[in-house]
Design a protein around this motif. Structure first.
Motif, PDB file in Angstrom:
ATOM      1  N   ARG A 171       0.963  -1.336   0.064  1.00  0.00           N
ATOM      2  CA  ARG A 171       0.001   0.079  -0.123  1.00  0.00           C
ATOM      3  C   ARG A 171       0.805   1.309   0.198  1.00  0.00           C
ATOM      4  NH1 ARG A 171      -3.005  -2.351   4.515  1.00  0.00           N
ATOM      5  NH2 ARG A 171      -1.501  -1.044   5.845  1.00  0.00           N
ATOM      6  N   VAL A 172       1.960   1.134   0.436  1.00  0.00           N
ATOM      7  CA  VAL A 172       2.852   2.190   0.569  1.00  0.00           C
ATOM      8  C   VAL A 172       3.307   3.052  -0.941  1.00  0.00           C
ATOM      9  CG1 VAL A 172       5.279   3.034   1.074  1.00  0.00           C
ATOM     10  CG2 VAL A 172       4.077   1.639   2.520  1.00  0.00           C
ATOM     11  N   ARG A 173       2.953   4.308  -0.936  1.00  0.00           N
ATOM     12  CA  ARG A 173       3.379   5.044  -2.112  1.00  0.00           C
ATOM     13  C   ARG A 173       4.675   5.942  -1.796  1.00  0.00           C
ATOM     14  NH1 ARG A 173      -2.690   6.952  -3.714  1.00  0.00           N
ATOM     15  NH2 ARG A 173      -1.486   7.699  -5.732  1.00  0.00           N
ATOM     16  N   ALA A 174       5.657   5.758  -2.883  1.00  0.00           N
ATOM     17  CA  ALA A 174       6.754   6.685  -2.568  1.00  0.00           C
ATOM     18  C   ALA A 174       6.931   7.438  -3.769  1.00  0.00           C
ATOM     19  CB  ALA A 174       7.727   5.865  -2.749  1.00  0.00           C
ATOM     20  N   ALA A 175       7.416   8.752  -3.228  1.00  0.00           N
ATOM     21  CA  ALA A 175       7.959   9.836  -4.454  1.00  0.00           C
ATOM     22  C   ALA A 175       9.219  10.065  -4.258  1.00  0.00           C
ATOM     23  CB  ALA A 175       7.207  11.221  -4.222  1.00  0.00           C
ATOM     24  N   VAL A 176      10.070   9.952  -5.277  1.00  0.00           N
ATOM     25  CA  VAL A 176      11.525  10.151  -5.135  1.00  0.00           C
ATOM     26  C   VAL A 176      11.725  11.418  -6.162  1.00  0.00           C
ATOM     27  CG1 VAL A 176      13.607   9.421  -6.256  1.00  0.00           C
ATOM     28  CG2 VAL A 176      12.058   7.800  -5.318  1.00  0.00           C
ATOM     29  N   GLY A 177      12.316  12.533  -5.447  1.00  0.00           N
ATOM     30  CA  GLY A 177      12.361  13.806  -5.851  1.00  0.00           C
ATOM     31  C   GLY A 177      13.719  14.035  -6.754  1.00  0.00           C
ATOM     32  N   PRO A 178      13.751  15.407  -6.888  1.00  0.00           N
ATOM     33  CA  PRO A 178      15.018  15.889  -7.740  1.00  0.00           C
ATOM     34  C   PRO A 178      16.220  15.638  -7.037  1.00  0.00           C
ATOM     35  CG  PRO A 178      13.203  17.487  -7.758  1.00  0.00           C
ATOM     36  CD  PRO A 178      12.680  16.669  -6.857  1.00  0.00           C
ATOM     37  N   ALA A 179      17.305  15.141  -7.902  1.00  0.00           N
ATOM     38  CA  ALA A 179      18.507  14.785  -7.339  1.00  0.00           C
ATOM     39  C   ALA A 179      19.508  14.835  -8.359  1.00  0.00           C
ATOM     40  CB  ALA A 179      18.425  13.421  -6.798  1.00  0.00           C
ATOM     41  N   VAL A 180      20.719  14.897  -8.214  1.00  0.00           N
ATOM     42  CA  VAL A 180      21.844  14.841  -9.371  1.00  0.00           C
ATOM     43  C   VAL A 180      21.568  13.434 -10.014  1.00  0.00           C
ATOM     44  CG1 VAL A 180      23.878  13.788  -7.958  1.00  0.00           C
ATOM     45  CG2 VAL A 180      24.178  15.024  -9.987  1.00  0.00           C
ATOM     46  N   CYS A 181      21.730  13.523 -11.491  1.00  0.00           N
ATOM     47  CA  CYS A 181      21.407  12.277 -12.309  1.00  0.00           C
ATOM     48  C   CYS A 181      22.676  11.639 -12.427  1.00  0.00           C
ATOM     49  CB  CYS A 181      20.665  12.751 -13.330  1.00  0.00           C
ATOM     50  SG  CYS A 181      21.724  13.542 -14.509  1.00  0.00           S
ATOM     51  N   GLY A 182      22.673  10.316 -13.060  1.00  0.00           N
ATOM     52  CA  GLY A 182      23.861   9.492 -13.442  1.00  0.00           C
ATOM     53  C   GLY A 182      24.850  10.296 -14.512  1.00  0.00           C
ATOM     54  N   ARG A 183      23.964  10.914 -15.513  1.00  0.00           N
ATOM     55  CA  ARG A 183      24.840  11.866 -16.580  1.00  0.00           C
ATOM     56  C   ARG A 183      25.878  12.719 -15.724  1.00  0.00           C
ATOM     57  NH1 ARG A 183      19.600  12.323 -18.002  1.00  0.00           N
ATOM     58  NH2 ARG A 183      19.693  14.411 -17.554  1.00  0.00           N
ATOM     59  N   CYS A 184      25.846  13.351 -14.689  1.00  0.00           N
ATOM     60  CA  CYS A 184      26.161  14.317 -14.120  1.00  0.00           C
ATOM     61  C   CYS A 184      27.068  14.035 -12.962  1.00  0.00           C
ATOM     62  CB  CYS A 184      25.271  15.471 -13.647  1.00  0.00           C
ATOM     63  SG  CYS A 184      24.199  16.242 -15.220  1.00  0.00           S
ATOM     64  N   TYR A 185      26.866  12.943 -12.192  1.00  0.00           N
ATOM     65  CA  TYR A 185      27.316  12.574 -11.007  1.00  0.00           C
ATOM     66  C   TYR A 185      28.638  11.782 -11.102  1.00  0.00           C
ATOM     67  CZ  TYR A 185      27.801  11.153  -6.144  1.00  0.00           C
ATOM     68  OH  TYR A 185      28.137  10.965  -4.674  1.00  0.00           O
ATOM     69  N   GLU A 186      29.645  12.157 -11.371  1.00  0.00           N
ATOM     70  CA  GLU A 186      31.099  11.673 -11.705  1.00  0.00           C
ATOM     71  C   GLU A 186      31.550  11.421 -10.334  1.00  0.00           C
ATOM     72  OE1 GLU A 186      35.362  12.412 -14.061  1.00  0.00           O
ATOM     73  OE2 GLU A 186      33.713  13.858 -13.948  1.00  0.00           O
ATOM     74  N   VAL A 187      32.282  10.017 -10.335  1.00  0.00           N
ATOM     75  CA  VAL A 187      32.803   9.725  -9.146  1.00  0.00           C
ATOM     76  C   VAL A 187      34.018   8.800  -9.376  1.00  0.00           C
ATOM     77  CG1 VAL A 187      30.846   9.483  -7.670  1.00  0.00           C
ATOM     78  CG2 VAL A 187      31.458   7.702  -9.054  1.00  0.00           C
ATOM     79  N   PRO A 188      35.043   8.671  -8.719  1.00  0.00           N
ATOM     80  CA  PRO A 188      36.027   7.575  -8.892  1.00  0.00           C
ATOM     81  C   PRO A 188      35.550   6.087  -9.378  1.00  0.00           C
ATOM     82  CG  PRO A 188      36.635   8.973  -6.855  1.00  0.00           C
ATOM     83  CD  PRO A 188      35.170   9.259  -7.165  1.00  0.00           C
ATOM     84  N   ALA A 189      36.230   5.457 -10.081  1.00  0.00           N
ATOM     85  CA  ALA A 189      35.735   4.014 -10.600  1.00  0.00           C
ATOM     86  C   ALA A 189      35.781   3.147  -9.481  1.00  0.00           C
ATOM     87  CB  ALA A 189      36.738   3.221 -11.538  1.00  0.00           C
ATOM     88  N   ALA A 190      36.626   3.266  -8.585  1.00  0.00           N
ATOM     89  CA  ALA A 190      36.306   2.437  -7.306  1.00  0.00           C
ATOM     90  C   ALA A 190      35.302   2.734  -6.327  1.00  0.00           C
ATOM     91  CB  ALA A 190      37.559   2.709  -6.257  1.00  0.00           C
ATOM     92  N   ARG A 193      32.209   4.005  -7.606  1.00  0.00           N
ATOM     93  CA  ARG A 193      31.121   3.680  -8.439  1.00  0.00           C
ATOM     94  C   ARG A 193      30.997   1.968  -8.120  1.00  0.00           C
ATOM     95  NH1 ARG A 193      31.046   3.597 -14.917  1.00  0.00           N
ATOM     96  NH2 ARG A 193      32.863   2.251 -14.500  1.00  0.00           N
ATOM     97  N   ASP A 194      32.246   1.185  -8.351  1.00  0.00           N
ATOM     98  CA  ASP A 194      32.219  -0.257  -7.981  1.00  0.00           C
ATOM     99  C   ASP A 194      31.446  -0.735  -6.733  1.00  0.00           C
ATOM    100  OD1 ASP A 194      33.158  -0.402 -10.532  1.00  0.00           O
ATOM    101  OD2 ASP A 194      35.114  -0.812 -10.072  1.00  0.00           O
ATOM    102  N   GLU A 195      32.101   0.231  -5.613  1.00  0.00           N
ATOM    103  CA  GLU A 195      31.685  -0.214  -4.360  1.00  0.00           C
ATOM    104  C   GLU A 195      30.152  -0.100  -4.234  1.00  0.00           C
ATOM    105  OE1 GLU A 195      32.230   1.174   0.058  1.00  0.00           O
ATOM    106  OE2 GLU A 195      32.824   2.788  -1.394  1.00  0.00           O
ATOM    107  N   VAL A 196      29.624   1.122  -4.547  1.00  0.00           N
ATOM    108  CA  VAL A 196      28.094   1.175  -4.509  1.00  0.00           C
ATOM    109  C   VAL A 196      27.373   0.296  -5.319  1.00  0.00           C
ATOM    110  CG1 VAL A 196      26.320   2.986  -4.598  1.00  0.00           C
ATOM    111  CG2 VAL A 196      28.324   3.664  -4.122  1.00  0.00           C
ATOM    112  N   ALA A 197      27.913   0.162  -6.625  1.00  0.00           N
ATOM    113  CA  ALA A 197      27.230  -0.728  -7.759  1.00  0.00           C
ATOM    114  C   ALA A 197      26.991  -2.066  -7.030  1.00  0.00           C
ATOM    115  CB  ALA A 197      27.750  -0.553  -8.926  1.00  0.00           C
ATOM    116  N   ALA A 198      28.065  -2.720  -6.315  1.00  0.00           N
ATOM    117  CA  ALA A 198      28.263  -4.019  -5.756  1.00  0.00           C
ATOM    118  C   ALA A 198      27.150  -4.097  -4.691  1.00  0.00           C
ATOM    119  CB  ALA A 198      29.602  -4.092  -5.206  1.00  0.00           C
ATOM    120  N   ALA A 199      26.475  -3.204  -4.147  1.00  0.00           N
ATOM    121  CA  ALA A 199      25.658  -3.245  -3.320  1.00  0.00           C
ATOM    122  C   ALA A 199      24.338  -2.849  -3.921  1.00  0.00           C
ATOM    123  CB  ALA A 199      25.634  -2.299  -1.991  1.00  0.00           C
TER     124      ALA A 199
END
Length: 263
Positions: free
Chosen positions: A168-187, A189-195
């Protein structure tokens, strides 16, 4: 407070009967640059960005007026602590000079009608949650560390503990920096994407990136939650505050908010 008062730049979202929810922009307040997009009238809602406290108080009162209820905010620390608010907090935040913070935490939950919950962001992901049948709402602040810590899951767990059903829960995910713009070190990215694999991204420059909104949507979907996503990038959209955009020019910036309340 009047529920009909207008506020510039507000993006309302539908989270069910008896629930009011919206995301603010940088406009509609009294803060000058650099806490405003165009030199003045900025709706900075954050108290930790060197803006004048009295101006922030006016800005927060305008957001509360738009909602039709006082709005409580936490001191966000990029963790997974959920704070439960109730009648005492509604009374405190309705005072002429409300508290600066409800405490340290990155999610708030309440079953108290007439008490708004606010989540502050300027690139991180603001999440609004509601079960209109169980009559309970929550907000969560999901940056990179929060996504890894599972703050959205902790917020959902708190809703369920108070009678909510994730179907029944309804969620709204609001404005945030997108993947096209949020540059991070490769390591990183790999840490977060692993989870959370859905966060893996490559920026428009071809460099490693993170798509935190996609990761949050995936976390919610994994629990059976219906999600509305506001696809506005804070770095690209000049009507929104962006910490990353401001940092490039060496200045601070304000904080917009996601807000939700039961009525």
């Amino acid at each position: 407070m009047s529920e009909t008062r207008t506020l510039a730049g507000v993006h309302p979202v539908d989270l069910g009967d008896g629930v009011r929810a919206f995301f603010t922009s940088s406009a509609g307040g009294v803060s000058p640059a650099p806490w405003a997009a165009d030199g003045g009238g900025g709706l900075n809602l954050g108290l930790n960005v060197s803006d004048d406290e009295d101006r922030v108080a006016v800005n927060r009162s305008r957001a509360a007026d738009r909602l039709g209820a006082p709005v409580a905010f936490a001191t966000q620390v990029h963790g997974d602590v959920v704070l439960e608010l109730g009648p005492a907090e509604r009374e405190a935040w309705a005072a002429d000079r409300p508290p600066a913070s409800a405490g340290e935490g990155d999610a708030l939950v309440t079953a108290e009608p007439g008490l708004g919950l606010g989540v502050l962001v300027a690139d991180c992901v603001p999440v609004l949650l509601a079960d209109p049948v169980a009559r309970v709402v929550a907000v969560a602040h999901a940056g990179r560390k929060g996504v890894l810590a599972g703050v959205v899951h902790r917020a959902l767990d708190s809703l369920v503990a108070r009678g909510a059903d994730t179907v029944r829960v309804r969620a709204a995910v609001g404005p945030a920096v997108c993947g096209r713009c949020y540059e991070v070190p490769a390591a990183m990215r790999d840490e977060v994407a692993a989870a959370v694999p859905e966060t893996f991204a490559t920026t428009s420059e071809g460099t490693p990136g993170l798509d935190l909104p996609a990761g949050v949507v995936a976390q919610l979907a994994s629990r059976g939650v219906a999600v509305t996503r506001v696809e506005r990038c804070t770095l690209e959209d000049k009507e929104l505050f962006s910490h990353r955009r401001a940092s490039v020019t060496g200045v601070t910036t304000g904080r917009q908010a996601g807000v939700v309340a039961l009525f």
